[in-house]
Design a protein around this motif. Structure first.
Motif, PDB file in Angstrom:
ATOM      1  N   UNK A  19       0.846  -1.186   0.000  1.00  0.00           N
ATOM      2  CA  UNK A  19       0.000   0.000   0.000  1.00  0.00           C
ATOM      3  C   UNK A  19       0.890   1.247   0.000  1.00  0.00           C
ATOM      4  N   UNK A  20       0.429   2.310  -0.681  1.00  0.00           N
ATOM      5  CA  UNK A  20       1.238   3.517  -0.789  1.00  0.00           C
ATOM      6  C   UNK A  20       1.597   4.109   0.576  1.00  0.00           C
ATOM      7  N   UNK A  21       0.653   4.056   1.507  1.00  0.00           N
ATOM      8  CA  UNK A  21       0.922   4.596   2.841  1.00  0.00           C
ATOM      9  C   UNK A  21       2.017   3.809   3.545  1.00  0.00           C
ATOM     10  N   UNK A  22       2.007   2.502   3.355  1.00  0.00           N
ATOM     11  CA  UNK A  22       3.045   1.667   3.968  1.00  0.00           C
ATOM     12  C   UNK A  22       4.374   1.835   3.235  1.00  0.00           C
ATOM     13  N   UNK A  23       4.319   2.048   1.924  1.00  0.00           N
ATOM     14  CA  UNK A  23       5.544   2.340   1.179  1.00  0.00           C
ATOM     15  C   UNK A  23       6.238   3.579   1.756  1.00  0.00           C
ATOM     16  N   UNK A  24       5.437   4.620   1.995  1.00  0.00           N
ATOM     17  CA  UNK A  24       5.992   5.859   2.540  1.00  0.00           C
ATOM     18  C   UNK A  24       6.619   5.625   3.906  1.00  0.00           C
ATOM     19  N   UNK A  25       5.983   4.786   4.699  1.00  0.00           N
ATOM     20  CA  UNK A  25       6.508   4.497   6.038  1.00  0.00           C
ATOM     21  C   UNK A  25       7.859   3.793   5.955  1.00  0.00           C
ATOM     22  N   UNK A  26       7.987   2.830   5.040  1.00  0.00           N
ATOM     23  CA  UNK A  26       9.241   2.105   4.872  1.00  0.00           C
ATOM     24  C   UNK A  26      10.351   3.047   4.411  1.00  0.00           C
ATOM     25  N   UNK A 151      -9.373   8.825  -1.482  1.00  0.00           N
ATOM     26  CA  UNK A 151      -8.634   9.280  -0.305  1.00  0.00           C
ATOM     27  C   UNK A 151      -9.430   8.984   0.964  1.00  0.00           C
ATOM     28  N   UNK A 152      -8.788   8.339   1.940  1.00  0.00           N
ATOM     29  CA  UNK A 152      -9.474   7.952   3.180  1.00  0.00           C
ATOM     30  C   UNK A 152      -9.997   9.155   3.954  1.00  0.00           C
ATOM     31  N   UNK A 153      -9.216  10.237   4.000  1.00  0.00           N
ATOM     32  CA  UNK A 153      -9.668  11.427   4.722  1.00  0.00           C
ATOM     33  C   UNK A 153     -10.895  12.037   4.070  1.00  0.00           C
ATOM     34  N   UNK A 154     -10.939  12.012   2.742  1.00  0.00           N
ATOM     35  CA  UNK A 154     -12.111  12.543   2.041  1.00  0.00           C
ATOM     36  C   UNK A 154     -13.339  11.691   2.344  1.00  0.00           C
ATOM     37  N   UNK A 155     -13.161  10.379   2.418  1.00  0.00           N
ATOM     38  CA  UNK A 155     -14.287   9.507   2.739  1.00  0.00           C
ATOM     39  C   UNK A 155     -14.837   9.820   4.132  1.00  0.00           C
TER      40      UNK A 155
END
Length: 336
Positions: A19-26, A151-155
């Protein structure tokens, strides 16, 4: 960025499946800190060039805009004709366009939202920003452009709006490059989908669809144009009809007829606002500013004419002086 963080080709390939969010974390961990990741992303997204579509969007008569992008291309697309106030970093002036950046800005790297942790803490830190979007969704008909609606925040924002509103009124229109039937089904009660391509195109060319979007935005701009906002702009004088020329002349005569005392009235301010909407270019608050271009031309012609007449007159006077002197000499010598 993963390569800069020292990740091997095999690790980078595996990273692509996350997931893109997890990619950023790594990548954040490999670069050493969240600040390092945010600064690297900001540096990578800085650009001096914006697209045709962004320029067309800038011309739409819209004062409020929201984005999850980090770049400054929307702001740049307005220059040099107007400026956009960026929230939450700048105060909004009266009648000024503003852009709300929900996920941060390249000019403020420390606020960029990238990782899953950033998303999870979003409601704690930026609830006020989400409230602005909620207000726009309830009070306006929003146009979604280049937004995946994933986008999760938009949801979360949309869910709050669903709980607050009554009825089934449509909240906005989404412009998509191609038709996405399932997404349309998901948002059918809240958003109208306008695709640039249809289901009949099995293999739509992305460049063709992007070009259609540019044409669509250009057409939208054409429909939004007020056909009177050029009347008092001297650059469009050659395009005016006979009736328009008569209107401009009489409006100008009326405008120039105001005394300095009358120009201090609130009514005069309303008239000035009307003049601006009709194409009047106000410079330094000068009452005569709009006609500066014409007055300069007239002044130049008058100056040239005066100079010419002055030379003719001077020549005539000089000739008369010479004739008088000549007569005096002849008279003194007894020739006459």
């Amino acid at each position: 960025l993963a390569a800069e963080g020292g990740m091997s080709p095999g690790e980078i390939d595996a990273l692509r499946h996350m997931n893109f969010l997890d990619q950023a974390r790594i990548v954040e961990g490999r670069l050493g800190s969240s600040e390092a990741l945010q600064k690297s992303v900001a540096a990578a997204l800085r650009s001096d060039y914006f697209s045709l579509a962004q320029g067309l969007v800038a011309n739409l008569p819209v004062k409020e805009a929201v984005t999850t992008n980090y770049d400054s291309l929307y702001e740049q697309s307005h220059l040099p004709f107007s400026r956009v106030c960026v929230l939450p970093y700048q105060a909004v002036g009266k009648e000024q366009k503003w852009l709300l950046k929900l996920h941060g800005c390249v000019e403020q790297p420390q606020d960029i939202v990238l990782t899953r942790q950033d998303y999870m803490r979003y409601s704690e830190r930026r609830a006020a920003l989400a409230g602005i979007v909620q207000t726009l969704l309830i009070t306006k008909h929003m146009l979604f452009l280049g937004f995946s609606l994933q986008d999760d925040n938009f949801h979360k924002i949309m869910d709050s709006v669903r709980l607050a509103r009554h009825g089934s009124n449509v909240l906005g229109t989404a412009l998509n490059l191609n038709r996405q039937a399932l997404q349309e089904e998901l948002w059918r009660d809240e958003l109208v989908s306008v695709p640039m391509g249809g289901e009949w195109e099995a293999m739509p060319d992305i460049g063709l669809l992007a070009r259609r979007l540019d044409i669509f935005l250009d057409l939208a701009n054409a429909f939004c144009v007020q056909h009177t906002e050029h009347l008092l702009n001297p650059r469009f004088e050659a395009l005016l009809s006979t009736a328009d020329r008569a209107f401009v002349k009489e409006f100008r005569d009326m405008f120039l007829g105001f005394s300095e005392e009358a120009s201090q009235s609130e009514g005069y301010d309303k008239l000035r606002d009307l003049a601006i909407r009709l194409g009047h270019e106000w410079h330094k608050g000068d009452l005569y500013a709009h006609y500066e271009y014409h007055d300069q031309k007239r002044a130049k012609k008058a100056m040239l004419y005066s100079e010419k007449m002055w030379r003719v007159e001077k020549y005539s006077k000089d000739e008369k002086k010479k004739q008088r002197k000549s007569k005096k000499k002849k008279h003194a010598s007894g020739d006459e």
